[in-house]
Design a protein around this motif. Structure first.
Motif, PDB file in Angstrom:
ATOM      1  N   TYR A  28       0.969  -1.294  -0.071  1.00 28.78           N
ATOM      2  CA  TYR A  28       0.079  -0.054   0.088  1.00 28.78           C
ATOM      3  C   TYR A  28       0.890   1.158  -0.103  1.00 28.78           C
ATOM      4  O   TYR A  28       1.828   1.148   0.537  1.00 28.78           O
ATOM      5  N   CYS A  29       0.383   2.094  -0.833  1.00 24.02           N
ATOM      6  CA  CYS A  29       1.116   3.484  -1.067  1.00 24.02           C
ATOM      7  C   CYS A  29       0.474   4.644  -1.645  1.00 24.02           C
ATOM      8  O   CYS A  29      -0.819   4.482  -2.050  1.00 24.02           O
ATOM      9  N   ALA A  30       1.353   5.749  -1.784  1.00 18.94           N
ATOM     10  CA  ALA A  30       0.694   6.857  -2.604  1.00 18.94           C
ATOM     11  C   ALA A  30       0.555   6.493  -4.053  1.00 18.94           C
ATOM     12  O   ALA A  30       1.250   5.804  -4.602  1.00 18.94           O
ATOM     13  N   SER A  31      -0.877   7.009  -4.655  1.00 14.88           N
ATOM     14  CA  SER A  31      -1.078   6.851  -5.945  1.00 14.88           C
ATOM     15  C   SER A  31      -1.150   8.069  -6.454  1.00 14.88           C
ATOM     16  O   SER A  31      -1.555   8.306  -7.840  1.00 14.88           O
ATOM     17  N   GLY A  32      -0.700   9.295  -5.987  1.00 15.89           N
ATOM     18  CA  GLY A  32      -0.753  10.644  -6.354  1.00 15.89           C
ATOM     19  C   GLY A  32       0.617  11.179  -6.316  1.00 15.89           C
ATOM     20  O   GLY A  32       1.551  10.450  -5.547  1.00 15.89           O
ATOM     21  N   PRO A  33       0.688  12.412  -6.720  1.00 16.34           N
ATOM     22  CA  PRO A  33       2.308  13.015  -6.901  1.00 16.34           C
ATOM     23  C   PRO A  33       2.665  13.126  -5.541  1.00 16.34           C
ATOM     24  O   PRO A  33       2.101  13.368  -4.517  1.00 16.34           O
ATOM     25  N   VAL A  34       4.086  12.683  -5.330  1.00 16.62           N
ATOM     26  CA  VAL A  34       4.953  12.808  -4.143  1.00 16.62           C
ATOM     27  C   VAL A  34       6.297  13.199  -4.605  1.00 16.62           C
ATOM     28  O   VAL A  34       6.731  13.305  -5.817  1.00 16.62           O
ATOM     29  N   ASP A  35       6.915  13.612  -3.486  1.00 15.44           N
ATOM     30  CA  ASP A  35       8.217  14.105  -3.468  1.00 15.44           C
ATOM     31  C   ASP A  35       8.949  13.024  -3.964  1.00 15.44           C
ATOM     32  O   ASP A  35       8.966  11.959  -3.874  1.00 15.44           O
ATOM     33  N   GLY A  36      10.063  13.424  -4.712  1.00 11.63           N
ATOM     34  CA  GLY A  36      11.265  12.263  -5.218  1.00 11.63           C
ATOM     35  C   GLY A  36      11.680  11.506  -4.207  1.00 11.63           C
ATOM     36  O   GLY A  36      12.009  10.278  -4.632  1.00 11.63           O
ATOM     37  N   ALA A  37      11.961  11.643  -3.103  1.00  9.35           N
ATOM     38  CA  ALA A  37      12.556  10.826  -2.103  1.00  9.35           C
ATOM     39  C   ALA A  37      11.602   9.444  -1.869  1.00  9.35           C
ATOM     40  O   ALA A  37      12.100   8.607  -1.740  1.00  9.35           O
ATOM     41  N   TYR A  38      10.284   9.945  -1.803  1.00  7.44           N
ATOM     42  CA  TYR A  38       9.457   8.678  -1.641  1.00  7.44           C
ATOM     43  C   TYR A  38       9.024   7.886  -2.910  1.00  7.44           C
ATOM     44  O   TYR A  38       9.358   6.606  -2.914  1.00  7.44           O
ATOM     45  N   LEU A  39       9.395   8.444  -4.126  1.00  9.46           N
ATOM     46  CA  LEU A  39       9.586   7.728  -5.309  1.00  9.46           C
ATOM     47  C   LEU A  39      10.650   6.756  -5.380  1.00  9.46           C
ATOM     48  O   LEU A  39      10.870   5.492  -5.633  1.00  9.46           O
ATOM     49  N   ASP A  40      11.967   7.175  -4.735  1.00  9.73           N
ATOM     50  CA  ASP A  40      13.103   6.482  -4.586  1.00  9.73           C
ATOM     51  C   ASP A  40      12.950   5.413  -3.992  1.00  9.73           C
ATOM     52  O   ASP A  40      13.346   4.445  -3.812  1.00  9.73           O
ATOM     53  N   LEU A  41      12.044   5.665  -2.572  1.00 11.37           N
ATOM     54  CA  LEU A  41      11.834   4.629  -1.629  1.00 11.37           C
ATOM     55  C   LEU A  41      10.997   3.411  -2.310  1.00 11.37           C
ATOM     56  O   LEU A  41      11.351   2.501  -2.206  1.00 11.37           O
ATOM     57  N   ALA A  42       9.933   3.817  -3.139  1.00  7.89           N
ATOM     58  CA  ALA A  42       9.254   2.833  -3.752  1.00  7.89           C
ATOM     59  C   ALA A  42      10.155   2.265  -4.568  1.00  7.89           C
ATOM     60  O   ALA A  42       9.921   0.785  -4.970  1.00  7.89           O
ATOM     61  N   THR A  43      10.853   2.823  -5.587  1.00  9.51           N
ATOM     62  CA  THR A  43      11.731   1.941  -6.399  1.00  9.51           C
ATOM     63  C   THR A  43      12.730   1.144  -5.606  1.00  9.51           C
ATOM     64  O   THR A  43      12.738  -0.131  -6.070  1.00  9.51           O
ATOM     65  N   GLU A  44      13.080   1.578  -4.608  1.00  7.08           N
ATOM     66  CA  GLU A  44      14.125   0.516  -3.779  1.00  7.08           C
ATOM     67  C   GLU A  44      13.336  -0.685  -3.376  1.00  7.08           C
ATOM     68  O   GLU A  44      13.807  -1.837  -3.292  1.00  7.08           O
ATOM     69  N   LEU A  45      12.013  -0.609  -2.833  1.00  6.83           N
ATOM     70  CA  LEU A  45      11.392  -1.504  -2.333  1.00  6.83           C
ATOM     71  C   LEU A  45      10.778  -2.498  -3.556  1.00  6.83           C
ATOM     72  O   LEU A  45      11.225  -3.741  -3.546  1.00  6.83           O
ATOM     73  N   GLY A  46      10.403  -1.853  -4.696  1.00  8.91           N
ATOM     74  CA  GLY A  46      10.104  -2.896  -6.105  1.00  8.91           C
ATOM     75  C   GLY A  46      11.393  -3.428  -6.478  1.00  8.91           C
ATOM     76  O   GLY A  46      11.093  -4.739  -6.601  1.00  8.91           O
ATOM     77  N   THR A  47      12.664  -2.970  -6.275  1.00  4.03           N
ATOM     78  CA  THR A  47      13.770  -3.487  -6.667  1.00  4.03           C
ATOM     79  C   THR A  47      14.099  -4.701  -5.743  1.00  4.03           C
ATOM     80  O   THR A  47      14.518  -5.992  -6.161  1.00  4.03           O
ATOM     81  N   ALA A  48      13.859  -4.785  -4.517  1.00  7.98           N
ATOM     82  CA  ALA A  48      14.174  -5.689  -3.646  1.00  7.98           C
ATOM     83  C   ALA A  48      12.940  -6.652  -3.593  1.00  7.98           C
ATOM     84  O   ALA A  48      13.457  -8.029  -3.601  1.00  7.98           O
ATOM     85  N   ILE A  49      11.843  -6.520  -4.271  1.00  7.06           N
ATOM     86  CA  ILE A  49      10.794  -7.495  -4.161  1.00  7.06           C
ATOM     87  C   ILE A  49      11.101  -8.315  -5.550  1.00  7.06           C
ATOM     88  O   ILE A  49      11.258  -9.266  -5.686  1.00  7.06           O
ATOM     89  N   GLY A  50      11.609  -7.664  -6.371  1.00  2.95           N
ATOM     90  CA  GLY A  50      11.920  -8.389  -7.732  1.00  2.95           C
ATOM     91  C   GLY A  50      13.114  -9.244  -7.354  1.00  2.95           C
ATOM     92  O   GLY A  50      13.260 -10.336  -8.127  1.00  2.95           O
TER      93      GLY A  50
END
Length: 173
Positions: A2-24
């Motif tokens: 669960y996470c934001a589906s609206g625009p957010v600061d780049g640091a949060y996008l980086d966190l999301a990308t880091e999580l996705g990379t770890a999942i994959g």
């Protein structure tokens, strides 16, 4: 997840990308709300880029608002939000919540409460490296002193500050 589906600061996008990379890279499957924008899209894209599988579950009414993740390995379109959440709950082995708004909070509280009430035994994890949720957690802790929230309920939620720990806790069953 669960996470934001609206625009957010780049640091949060980086966190999301880091999580996705770890999942994959961990060989896990991402189950998400099926949007391809903001943090939700970043997690899904990073999961696939790292070799992971993605399952998006989105209500028909949100197909345009959240811009459906048409790149998902499996995209399930439901008629209602309740059906979306039921399918996400059924398909997930654990729940990780990143920063988000009222929709994210609603999903967190629902899975957290269900776990506390014994309706599932899946891990409920809050990934909060920057203290986004600290004011809410402080408030909830204050409610224990007033008798509104039991410490056992708070203990049912695992709060971590690293992606690695979030994956470890969410996949430990």
């Amino acid at each position: 997840m669960y996470c934001a589906s609206g625009p957010v600061d780049g640091a949060y996008l980086d966190l999301a990308t880091e999580l996705g990379t770890a999942i994959g890279t961990g060989g896990h499957t991402l189950v998400s709300g099926g949007g391809n924008i903001s943090m939700m899209g970043a997690v899904a894209e990073a999961t696939r880029a790292a070799g992971g599988r993605t399952v998006g579950i989105i209500p028909r009414a949100l197909m345009e608002r959240e811009v459906a993740d048409l790149g998902a390995d499996e995209l399930v379109v439901t008629e209602t939000m309740r059906e979306r959440k039921r399918q996400m709950d059924d398909r997930a082995d654990g729940f990780i919540t990143l920063p988000g708004g009222i929709g994210t909070l609603e999903e967190l509280f629902e899975t957290w409460t269900a776990g506390y009430l014994g309706m599932h035994d899946k891990p409920v994890v809050m990934l909060d490296p920057g203290g986004f949720y600290a004011p809410m957690l402080d408030w909830l802790q204050s409610l224990t002193g007033q008798g509104f929230v039991r410490q056992a309920a708070l203990d049912r939620l695992t709060v971590v500050d690293s992606v690695g720990m979030a994956i470890e806790v969410a996949t430990a069953r």
